[in-house]
Design an enzyme around this catalytic site. Structure first.
Site, PDB file in Angstrom:
ATOM      1  N   PHE A  39      -8.390   9.849 -10.462  1.00 12.77           N
ATOM      2  CA  PHE A  39      -7.045   9.773  -9.657  1.00 12.77           C
ATOM      3  C   PHE A  39      -7.137   9.474  -8.358  1.00 12.77           C
ATOM      4  O   PHE A  39      -7.730  10.109  -7.513  1.00 12.77           O
ATOM      5  CB  PHE A  39      -5.987  10.945 -10.203  1.00 12.77           C
ATOM      6  CG  PHE A  39      -4.851  10.748  -9.599  1.00 12.77           C
ATOM      7  CD1 PHE A  39      -3.806   9.813  -9.906  1.00 12.77           C
ATOM      8  CD2 PHE A  39      -4.414  11.591  -8.394  1.00 12.77           C
ATOM      9  CE1 PHE A  39      -2.505   9.725  -9.339  1.00 12.77           C
ATOM     10  CE2 PHE A  39      -3.031  11.525  -7.715  1.00 12.77           C
ATOM     11  CZ  PHE A  39      -2.111  10.690  -8.451  1.00 12.77           C
ATOM     12  N   GLN A  40      -6.549   8.309  -7.790  1.00 13.75           N
ATOM     13  CA  GLN A  40      -6.538   7.892  -6.250  1.00 13.75           C
ATOM     14  C   GLN A  40      -7.961   7.787  -5.794  1.00 13.75           C
ATOM     15  O   GLN A  40      -8.121   8.264  -4.874  1.00 13.75           O
ATOM     16  CB  GLN A  40      -5.649   8.944  -5.774  1.00 13.75           C
ATOM     17  CG  GLN A  40      -4.189   9.000  -5.834  1.00 13.75           C
ATOM     18  CD  GLN A  40      -3.157   9.852  -4.812  1.00 13.75           C
ATOM     19  OE1 GLN A  40      -3.655  10.808  -4.312  1.00 13.75           O
ATOM     20  NE2 GLN A  40      -2.161   9.433  -4.734  1.00 13.75           N
ATOM     21  N   GLU A  66       0.947   4.831   5.947  1.00  8.05           N
ATOM     22  CA  GLU A  66      -0.427   5.071   6.324  1.00  8.05           C
ATOM     23  C   GLU A  66      -0.672   3.767   7.445  1.00  8.05           C
ATOM     24  O   GLU A  66      -1.455   3.837   8.440  1.00  8.05           O
ATOM     25  CB  GLU A  66      -1.434   5.194   5.561  1.00  8.05           C
ATOM     26  CG  GLU A  66      -1.534   6.380   4.596  1.00  8.05           C
ATOM     27  CD  GLU A  66      -0.533   6.504   3.486  1.00  8.05           C
ATOM     28  OE1 GLU A  66       0.233   5.481   3.313  1.00  8.05           O
ATOM     29  OE2 GLU A  66      -0.888   7.363   2.713  1.00  8.05           O
ATOM     30  N   MET A 126       8.530 -18.277  13.624  1.00 11.48           N
ATOM     31  CA  MET A 126       7.396 -19.067  13.760  1.00 11.48           C
ATOM     32  C   MET A 126       6.978 -20.228  12.584  1.00 11.48           C
ATOM     33  O   MET A 126       6.713 -21.200  12.758  1.00 11.48           O
ATOM     34  CB  MET A 126       5.936 -18.334  14.055  1.00 11.48           C
ATOM     35  CG  MET A 126       4.890 -19.343  14.493  1.00 11.48           C
ATOM     36  SD  MET A 126       5.258 -19.966  16.152  1.00 11.48           S
ATOM     37  CE  MET A 126       4.575 -19.155  17.362  1.00 11.48           C
ATOM     38  N   LYS A 176     -13.713  15.187  -1.413  1.00  4.90           N
ATOM     39  CA  LYS A 176     -12.971  16.572  -1.421  1.00  4.90           C
ATOM     40  C   LYS A 176     -13.792  17.657  -1.451  1.00  4.90           C
ATOM     41  O   LYS A 176     -13.589  18.771  -0.802  1.00  4.90           O
ATOM     42  CB  LYS A 176     -11.788  16.486  -2.403  1.00  4.90           C
ATOM     43  CG  LYS A 176     -10.802  17.566  -2.248  1.00  4.90           C
ATOM     44  CD  LYS A 176      -9.708  17.599  -3.302  1.00  4.90           C
ATOM     45  CE  LYS A 176      -8.899  18.781  -2.999  1.00  4.90           C
ATOM     46  NZ  LYS A 176      -7.626  18.629  -3.916  1.00  4.90           N
TER      47      LYS A 176
END
Lengths: 182, 626
Positions: B114-115, B52, B530, B164
């Site tokens: 969940f999630q 993502e 760096m 949802k």
């Protein structure tokens, strides 16, 4: 000097916000994120039910007031910010306290609270709950005088404020208003 | 006639279509499943990413080069948290982004489902605004509001969180009129205050050592042409910050290039010695100012920014103008007209400003082959006007001073390769000279980014895509992919470091499967370069956790496994031919593993927290670094 008194380090911002979920979190989050200190905060619905009014007393030593106002102004749900000069506004606050006093001293506390135009809201066997509303400085005085009797609990609401009105009908109120430019 | 009933999911996709979204980047999951169904029937091209974060940076790259908002869509929980970095990146660099996240059903919010993650809470500090949609009927209005907020005022990322059950609910379709948007607290300022603009114009005419300090806001406001006109009419030189590279062509005689921590000596010192800084869409970032107390001590400040909160934030401005850079510059030009400043001697932008490509030099050389400052056309002021006291010749001694610094303190490097491998600057110069003028260059963050900004010659706006404010390693590959999607007509190169490449390289699988032929140049010095440079300079060469190995992973093998052409270059002779080979590939991505010298440091350098007066130029040049 009591932390509740009028103080140069403090400024009052009266912030009109959209009455939507999470707006207070956005305002509080901004202060935390940018390292600005909130001294007190009061939130309530405004006259318009689509809007709420947040009264924030800020500690301006943490950041220039101008920066705080401009960052606040960037929050989308913030509609209007009015900066109230403590000397040019009317501030009020409410104090609610339970005092540990038995029947012998009860009268003294009732009398003291009466001087501050407070009310007795509850009485127990050895406790008294009092309420005082007024200017924050007056509440400080009342608090100092009642303290020797012993506070069991003390709560203050944080101040709300409105600009002071002018005595002449024609001139306008002197508050600095930071309205979103349109 | 009643409107058709749509599901929230259908309404969301239709709303994106109404916003003329052509492409979106994303990855599906449980909570966003309903919205992925109508994508099958949509005109919108969906690009399936492998992580993502890639979707977010691709959307940023797309927005950088097109000026249109980038759109990404991911699921709830980990999908949403994985896109937080791109949101923060876009917030810092003012990139318009609209990110849609799935959310657990409203009935489950707050139950640690969940999630589930509180993504509106998490992203409050890294978005311009975000919305949790709780009613399907709100979807078209919220989408319209989201695009409006993302693209107007100071652009930035926004997020729409869609539970949802709201996606599955039905609603009666409508499309809001602009007046239907419910944003009572959002009214960005665009036009400058005329009184302040006039005051700014007067300061411009009175200055003896002025510098225009152009920032990313120039590009966001599409103000490059206006800026060029302002510079040419006044003869005032321009520094282009990391976010503004390309806003003025590097070959233009008035372009001084990049200021800041790794800026060139002339750009840094011009600001330090100036008596007027005209900050246009720039925000006095600490990487530009160095120690603020000693930054440009003798300069008055004109600060034009569309975000008034940037005014006086770091440095108090003498004239602070809130407004869109393009509109304010145009107002400024009118004010200069009114004050009697004559039109520029040249016909228009780019008239004779460009040095020819062959004036470029390679090897140990100067970076921007700029035309000398004294090549500027002259002009005649209207006698008796305020501007009559400002013949541009008055700035001649200032420009001569700058030209002298350019001569004395050029960017430089020695040889095409060192003991440890190729000189990264040599690779970049060769790549620059072998690619078209309008090539889009994306980069990650670190030494390679600074080398690229220094040694590339940006001749066009919107050809430089990088992560400036947040400094997000791994930005380069996905940003290049998004840029190529937005501008398929252009050649797109990512200049990456080996550390950065390892963070997001998997998106080359996306590029291969979607036939997005980007080209990646890895400047592989086997180090987090760096950080290594800082440890060498400030931690007594005590190298802590910066070694990465040149051949683990095997970059060529990895590239090939991802469907790309993989090439490895270890000697100077191979550099040009490998680039030519890469440029000839246009049906798949190409990765070149350039083995570079880890000992090469980025110079000039102003140490963190040091004054810009203490800029250190490359000691190897024997110029006696100050």
């Amino acid at each position: 000097m009591s932390p509740y008194g009028v103080d140069q380090r403090h400024h009052i911002l009266s912030v009109l916000v959209e009455n939507k979920a999470g707006v207070l979190a956005r305002v509080a989050g901004l202060f935390a994120r940018r390292g600005y200190n909130i001294f007190s905060l009061a939130v309530a619905p405004s006259g318009d039910d689509r809007m709420s009014r947040i009264t924030i007393v800020v500690d301006v030593e943490s950041a220039p007031l101008e920066q705080i106002v401009r960052q606040l102004d960037k929050l989308i749900p913030v509609v209007q910010i009015t900066e109230l000069d403590p000397a040019e506004s009317r501030e009020r606050e409410l104090l609610l306290a339970t005092v540990a006093v038995g029947p012998e001293e009860r009268g003294q506390v009732i009398q003291l609270v009466g001087v501050f135009e407070g009310k007795i809201v509850d009485v127990g066997a050895d406790r008294l709950t009092v309420m005082v509303a007024g200017a924050p400085g007056k509440l400080d005085d009342c608090e100092d005088l009642v303290r020797p009797y012993g506070f069991v609990e003390l709560q203050r609401t944080g101040r709300v404020a409105l600009p002071r009105l002018d005595r002449q009908t024609h001139s306008h109120v002197r508050t600095h208003q930071t309205e979103k430019a349109g | 006639m009643s409107q058709p009933e749509l599901t929230g999911a259908q309404a969301l996709i239709k709303s994106l279509e109404m916003q003329r979204v052509e492409v979106m980047f994303g990855l599906p999951g449980g909570a966003i499943l309903p919205v992925y169904d109508p994508i099958i029937d949509s005109s919108i091209r969906h690009i399936l990413v492998r992580h993502e974060q890639g979707a977010g940076h691709m959307a940023e790259g797309y927005a950088h080069v097109t000026g249109r908002p980038g759109v990404a869509m991911v699921t709830s929980g980990p999908g949403a948290t994985n896109i937080v970095t791109p949101l923060a990146d876009a917030y810092m660099d003012s990139i318009p982004l609209v990110v849609v996240t799935g959310q657990v059903a409203t009935t489950s919010i707050g139950t640690d489902a969940f999630q589930e993650s509180d993504i509106t809470g998490i992203t409050m500090g890294v978005t311009k605004h975000n919305w949790l949609v709780t009613d399907a009927a709100d979807i078209p209005r919220v989408v319209a509001e989201a695009f409006h907020v993302a693209t107007t005022g100071r652009p930035g990322p926004v997020l729409i969180d869609l539970p949802k059950d709201v996606a599955n609910a039905t609603m009666e379709w409508y499309w809001p009129e602009p007046s239907d948007l419910d944003l009572p607290g959002y009214h960005p300022v665009t036009e400058g205050d005329p009184i302040l603009v006039r005051r700014a114009a007067e300061l411009l005419l009175a200055a003896g050592r002025p510098v225009i300090y152009a920032g990313g806001g120039i590009l966001k406001a599409r103000a490059s042409d206006a800026l060029l006109e302002l510079a040419e009419r006044t003869g005032i030189p321009v520094v282009t910050t990391l976010m503004a590279r390309g806003s003025v062509p590097d070959s233009h005689p008035l372009c001084l290039g990049m200021p800041g921590m790794h800026g060139n000596y002339t750009a840094v010192t011009a600001m330090q010695r100036s008596d007027l800084l005209v900050a246009l869409g720039s925000r006095f970032d600490d990487r530009v100012t160095g120690k603020v107390d000693t930054f440009a001590p003798g300069a008055k400040i004109i600060h034009v920014d569309i975000d008034p909160a940037e005014h006086h934030k770091v440095r108090r401005a003498d004239v602070a103008i809130a407004g869109d850079c393009r509109l304010v510059i145009e107002e400024l030009l009118s004010a200069l007209d009114a004050l009697g400043l004559p039109a520029s001697g040249r016909s228009g932008p780019g008239g004779d400003g460009g040095a020819t490509a062959d004036s470029r030099s390679t090897g140990a050389s100067r970076a921007s082959g700029a035309t000398p400052m004294d090549a500027l056309p002259g002009s005649v002021a209207v006698p008796g006007s305020l501007a009559a006291t400002f013949p541009r010749e008055r700035l001649d001694s200032w420009r001569a001073q700058l030209a002298e610094w350019q001569e004395r303190f050029p960017l430089g490097y020695t040889g095409q390769a060192g003991e440890g491998g190729l000189k990264p600057q040599y690779v970049l110069e060769t790549l620059r000279d072998a690619t078209p003028d309008d090539t889009i260059v994306a980069s990650g963050v670190g030494q390679h980014q600074m080398f690229a900004s220094q040694w590339w010659r940006f001749e066009h706006p919107y050809t430089w895509v990088n992560s400036g404010g947040l400094g997000t390693m791994g930005f380069g590959v996905p940003a290049a992919i998004g840029a190529k999607v937005g501008r398929p007509d252009r050649m797109v190169w990512a200049i990456d470091g080996d550390g950065c490449f390892q963070m997001t390289a998997q998106e080359l699988v996306t590029a291969s499967s979607e036939r997005i032929p980007v080209k990646i140049a890895i400047l592989n010095n086997a180090y987090l370069g760096m950080v290594r440079q800082w440890q060498e300079m400030f931690y007594e060469e005590r190298y802590s956790e910066v070694y990465l190995s040149p051949d683990l992973p095997d970059y060529v093998g990895w590239a090939e496994s991802m469907g790309c052409v993989g090439l490895r270059v270890t000697t100077p002779e191979e550099v040009g031919p490998a680039i030519d080979k890469a440029n000839a590939v246009d049906d798949r991505p190409v990765v070149i593993d350039f083995r570079t010298d880890a000992g090469e440091k980025v110079y000039p350098m102003v140490a963190a927290g040091a004054s810009n007066d203490d800029i250190v130029v490359d000691p190897a040049l024997g110029q006696g670094g100050r």
